[in-house]
Design a protein around this motif. Structure first.
Motif, PDB file in Angstrom:
ATOM      1  N   LEU A 112       2.378  -4.039 -11.704  1.00 28.09           N
ATOM      2  CA  LEU A 112       1.071  -3.533 -11.628  1.00 28.09           C
ATOM      3  C   LEU A 112       0.807  -2.580 -10.313  1.00 28.09           C
ATOM      4  O   LEU A 112       0.196  -1.638 -10.343  1.00 28.09           O
ATOM      5  CB  LEU A 112       0.193  -4.819 -11.549  1.00 28.09           C
ATOM      6  CG  LEU A 112      -1.181  -4.629 -11.316  1.00 28.09           C
ATOM      7  CD1 LEU A 112      -1.870  -4.015 -12.504  1.00 28.09           C
ATOM      8  CD2 LEU A 112      -2.001  -5.922 -11.049  1.00 28.09           C
ATOM      9  N   VAL A 113       1.318  -3.053  -9.575  1.00 28.02           N
ATOM     10  CA  VAL A 113       1.106  -2.285  -8.238  1.00 28.02           C
ATOM     11  C   VAL A 113       1.452  -0.762  -8.154  1.00 28.02           C
ATOM     12  O   VAL A 113       0.768   0.156  -7.982  1.00 28.02           O
ATOM     13  CB  VAL A 113       1.763  -2.718  -6.571  1.00 28.02           C
ATOM     14  CG1 VAL A 113       0.899  -4.099  -6.481  1.00 28.02           C
ATOM     15  CG2 VAL A 113       3.185  -2.986  -6.867  1.00 28.02           C
ATOM     16  N   PHE A 114       2.463  -0.216  -8.999  1.00 25.89           N
ATOM     17  CA  PHE A 114       3.066   0.866  -9.011  1.00 25.89           C
ATOM     18  C   PHE A 114       2.112   1.442 -10.198  1.00 25.89           C
ATOM     19  O   PHE A 114       2.136   2.843 -10.185  1.00 25.89           O
ATOM     20  CB  PHE A 114       4.695   1.004  -9.382  1.00 25.89           C
ATOM     21  CG  PHE A 114       5.161   0.340  -8.144  1.00 25.89           C
ATOM     22  CD1 PHE A 114       5.496   1.234  -6.765  1.00 25.89           C
ATOM     23  CD2 PHE A 114       5.837  -0.745  -8.257  1.00 25.89           C
ATOM     24  CE1 PHE A 114       5.967   0.902  -5.870  1.00 25.89           C
ATOM     25  CE2 PHE A 114       6.587  -1.224  -6.887  1.00 25.89           C
ATOM     26  CZ  PHE A 114       6.560  -0.350  -5.973  1.00 25.89           C
ATOM     27  N   ALA A 115       1.872   0.765 -11.289  1.00 26.32           N
ATOM     28  CA  ALA A 115       1.024   1.228 -12.342  1.00 26.32           C
ATOM     29  C   ALA A 115      -0.295   1.754 -11.448  1.00 26.32           C
ATOM     30  O   ALA A 115      -0.864   2.932 -11.925  1.00 26.32           O
ATOM     31  CB  ALA A 115       0.838   0.340 -13.338  1.00 26.32           C
ATOM     32  N   LEU A 116      -0.852   1.024 -10.601  1.00 25.19           N
ATOM     33  CA  LEU A 116      -2.025   1.156  -9.923  1.00 25.19           C
ATOM     34  C   LEU A 116      -2.016   2.662  -8.927  1.00 25.19           C
ATOM     35  O   LEU A 116      -3.129   3.304  -8.842  1.00 25.19           O
ATOM     36  CB  LEU A 116      -2.794   0.069  -9.257  1.00 25.19           C
ATOM     37  CG  LEU A 116      -3.094  -1.145  -9.989  1.00 25.19           C
ATOM     38  CD1 LEU A 116      -3.575  -2.220  -9.106  1.00 25.19           C
ATOM     39  CD2 LEU A 116      -3.970  -0.813 -10.994  1.00 25.19           C
ATOM     40  N   ILE A 117      -0.725   2.801  -8.532  1.00 30.80           N
ATOM     41  CA  ILE A 117      -0.562   3.829  -7.760  1.00 30.80           C
ATOM     42  C   ILE A 117      -0.504   5.241  -8.567  1.00 30.80           C
ATOM     43  O   ILE A 117      -0.821   6.403  -8.389  1.00 30.80           O
ATOM     44  CB  ILE A 117       0.385   3.946  -6.647  1.00 30.80           C
ATOM     45  CG1 ILE A 117       0.166   2.622  -5.920  1.00 30.80           C
ATOM     46  CG2 ILE A 117       0.687   4.957  -5.807  1.00 30.80           C
ATOM     47  CD1 ILE A 117       1.355   2.272  -4.761  1.00 30.80           C
ATOM     48  N   GLY A 119      -0.290   5.453 -12.199  1.00 28.80           N
ATOM     49  CA  GLY A 119      -0.805   5.805 -13.346  1.00 28.80           C
ATOM     50  C   GLY A 119      -1.961   6.750 -13.637  1.00 28.80           C
ATOM     51  O   GLY A 119      -2.307   7.105 -12.639  1.00 28.80           O
ATOM     52  N   LEU A 144      11.374   1.892  -9.104  1.00 31.55           N
ATOM     53  CA  LEU A 144      10.365   1.389  -8.018  1.00 31.55           C
ATOM     54  C   LEU A 144      10.117  -0.293  -8.366  1.00 31.55           C
ATOM     55  O   LEU A 144      10.256  -0.991  -7.372  1.00 31.55           O
ATOM     56  CB  LEU A 144       9.273   1.921  -7.860  1.00 31.55           C
ATOM     57  CG  LEU A 144       9.284   3.327  -7.213  1.00 31.55           C
ATOM     58  CD1 LEU A 144       8.270   4.158  -7.321  1.00 31.55           C
ATOM     59  CD2 LEU A 144       9.481   3.035  -5.802  1.00 31.55           C
TER      60      LEU A 144
END
Lengths: 284, 301
Positions: A112-117, A119, A144
């Motif tokens: 999720l954290v990388f999707a939020l960065i 996305g 990542l």
């Protein structure tokens, strides 16, 4: 001879029975099911399912991800263990706790954290779009997320190992005129190599088998971003059970090999049992 | 001695301490890389997650002006149902593992039986086995349609395991088992047999010895193991999604709801649920450390 501290035969056999039943049902039975389902139509069929294009690209991607993640996390683990065990500095305990974060957050959060960065609505989404760079739903995103989840494995094994070894031999080498590289390769590395291997195989097993984090960032594009665990899910949802189970049997083989190496290293006391070295922090 | 160890000049003091601290080379290089990698891969992304939840809106009272939409999502009925499943069933599974894990740890350290080393190695299987493989295998066992056990259970008793909370319970029991065994095992191995002998000499039977001597000694480790299994279960995703069917309000766990929010492009809602899970993990880890702290303090005393 019966001692007062021995349990009676009834307690003994019922406890053993309960344990065997539990382990049989929850651990042995699932393993057997994977093997039976994968192989019940014969070797030829098994090999043909593995050679299907989806399975093959998934295997390739999984290997490529592990190839990037394991060396990175190993390098990090060695650096972290070196700095934490050989030097005194403020905030060391905080640093050690921070390294363990990925062990106790949900793997889905790791994705999720990388999707939020990265996305489309994420912090860097618009910038990436104007620069035609794809991170989410592509190889970099998968690397990542996997690196996040498998981040502490090498460090957590090495820190207790190097702490128990102390700095005396390194300091002796220094007085004999060794420089930094010689010190590491000739003195430290031979002492910790099995510990590094131990961390690497655990990191590798988790990296190849990671599902939650990767399924958030991979976007299930068949033949492009499906790692083996994701392809298993897709095959399962598409009623391709034979393919799903043949891929699962490969991952199971990986798990068994990992366990065997782990047990051998622990028996010969080449690497500290992570569990016993970190009492009360058993999350692997 | 005093004169020797105390520095002659006050000015030389910091540099001397500095040199002593940095006898070995590579301090700046290794710590620098460690901090960089940790920050880039873990800390900044987690910060991004927390910051994403802050979306100022005006139609909420006081504090919730800052996180209005997140508050809505986090207290939505579907979210509340998912918390109940994720936390409730993880808790039950952790308790089940507390019982069976203790039995296994006891049997593995106290009894001799053939195949002991293999069984001991097998305990780690849920650590090493990818969650999706576990989920697939458990589904094949407990599925109502053609499952090895599930079909029989359904035909004979009308019990359904897949697509119900029972399936989630089974998956979480599988996942959490080694946490309890591996935390309790070293403590059982370290139990002093002499204490049990003393209890027996003082006239306690085996049952009294168990409850009055063994259980109090093992309790902190058992509690830690149960909490770790609980913490792992709360975040578990891979082994559950196959067997649970992910039906909203009924069998949907919070991690799955996060993924649903992402697929609906509700990034803020997903971030909000992520922060809720993060806080819960923090609470669980804090509890584990507290238990450890009190246990070690009691050992000291």
């Amino acid at each position: 001879m019966r001692r007062v501290t021995n349990d009676g035969w009834f307690a003994r056999y019922s406890l053993l029975g309960i344990m065997f039943a539990f382990i049989g049902l929850f651990l042995v039975f699932p393993v057997c099911v994977v093997l039976i389902e994968a192989l019940h139509a014969g070797w030829g069929f098994y090999l043909s399912t593995l050679q299907s294009i989806h399975s093959w690209t998934a295997i390739r991607l999984t290997l490529l991800v592990a190839l990037a993640v394991v060396p990175l996390n190993t390098l990090f683990g060695i650096c972290a263990a070196w700095s934490v065990t050989h030097f005194q500095f403020r905030g060391k305990a905080v640093l050690i706790s921070l390294i363990e974060i990925p062990l106790w957050v949900s793997p889905v959060i790791g994705g999720l954290v990388f999707a939020l960065i990265f996305g489309r609505q994420g912090w860097l989404g618009p910038w990436l779009e104007t620069h035609q760079t794809q991170i989410l739903f592509a190889y970099p995103g998968i690397v990542l997320a996997t690196a996040f989840v498998t981040f502490p494995f090498v460090a957590r094994g090495l820190i207790p190992l190097m702490q128990s070894q102390g700095s005396a031999e390194e300091e002796a080498a220094l007085t004999l005129g060794a420089n930094g590289w010689q010190l590491f390769w000739r003195v430290t590395f031979p002492k910790i190599k099995w510990g590094v291997l131990y961390g690497m195989i655990l990191c590798n097993a988790r990296a190849m088998g990671e599902f939650g984090a990767v399924s958030v960032v991979a976007g299930n594009i068949e033949d492009r971003t499906n790692t083996m665990p994701l392809q298993i899910e897709q095959d399962y949802l598409n009623f391709g059970l034979p393919q799903a189970f043949s891929l699962a049997s490969l991952l199971l083989l990986l798990a068994v090999i990992t366990l065997i190496i782990k047990v051998v290293l622990e028996w010969y006391r080449l690497a500290p049992n992570i569990v016993r070295a970190n009492p009360g922090k058993t999350i692997l | 001695m005093e004169a020797l160890s105390s520095p002659s000049l006050p000015a030389s003091r910091p540099s001397a301490r500095r040199r002593r601290r940095h006898i070995l080379p590579g301090f700046h290089l290794t710590l620098g890389f460690t901090l960089f990698y940790l920050t880039a891969l873990v800390l900044l992304p987690l910060l991004a997650l927390v910051l994403k939840t802050i979306v100022p809106t005006t139609d909420y009272p006081t504090f919730f002006k800052l996180v209005g939409h997140v508050y809505d999502v986090a207290t939505d009925v579907r979210s509340l149902d998912s918390y109940r499943l994720s936390f409730g069933i993880s808790f039950i599974a952790a308790l089940i593992n507390g019982i069976f894990g203790f039995i296994a740890a006891w049997a593995l350290t106290r009894y001799a039986f053939p195949g002991k080393k293999i069984i001991d190695a097998l305990v780690d299987l849920p650590f090493a086995m990818p969650t999706s493989v576990a989920g697939l295998a458990l589904t094949q066992i407990f599925s109502t349609h053609g499952g090895y056990i599930g079909q029989t259970l359904f035909n004979w008793f009308g019990w359904r395991i897949d697509y119900t909370a029972w399936g989630i319970l089974i998956a979480l029991t599988f996942i959490g088992f080694p946490f309890v065994v591996r935390t309790v095992q070293p403590v059982v191995a370290d139990l002093a047999v002499e204490v049990e002998e003393a209890a027996a000499c003082l006239g306690a039977n085996r049952w009294q010895t168990f409850w009055r001597v063994i259980v109090p000694a093992v309790r902190p480790a058992l509690l830690t193991g149960v909490m770790l299994a609980f913490g792992r279960g709360v975040g578990e995703y891979g082994s559950i999604v196959f067997i649970s069917g992910n039906m909203p309000y009924l069998t949907e766990i919070t991690p799955h709801l996060i993924i649903m929010k992402l697929e609906e492009f509700d990034y803020v809602g997903a971030a909000g649920l992520g922060v809720v899970m993060l806080l819960m993990s923090l609470l669980i880890v804090g509890t584990v450390n507290l238990v450890q702290y009190f246990a070690s303090r009691r050992r000291m005393a």
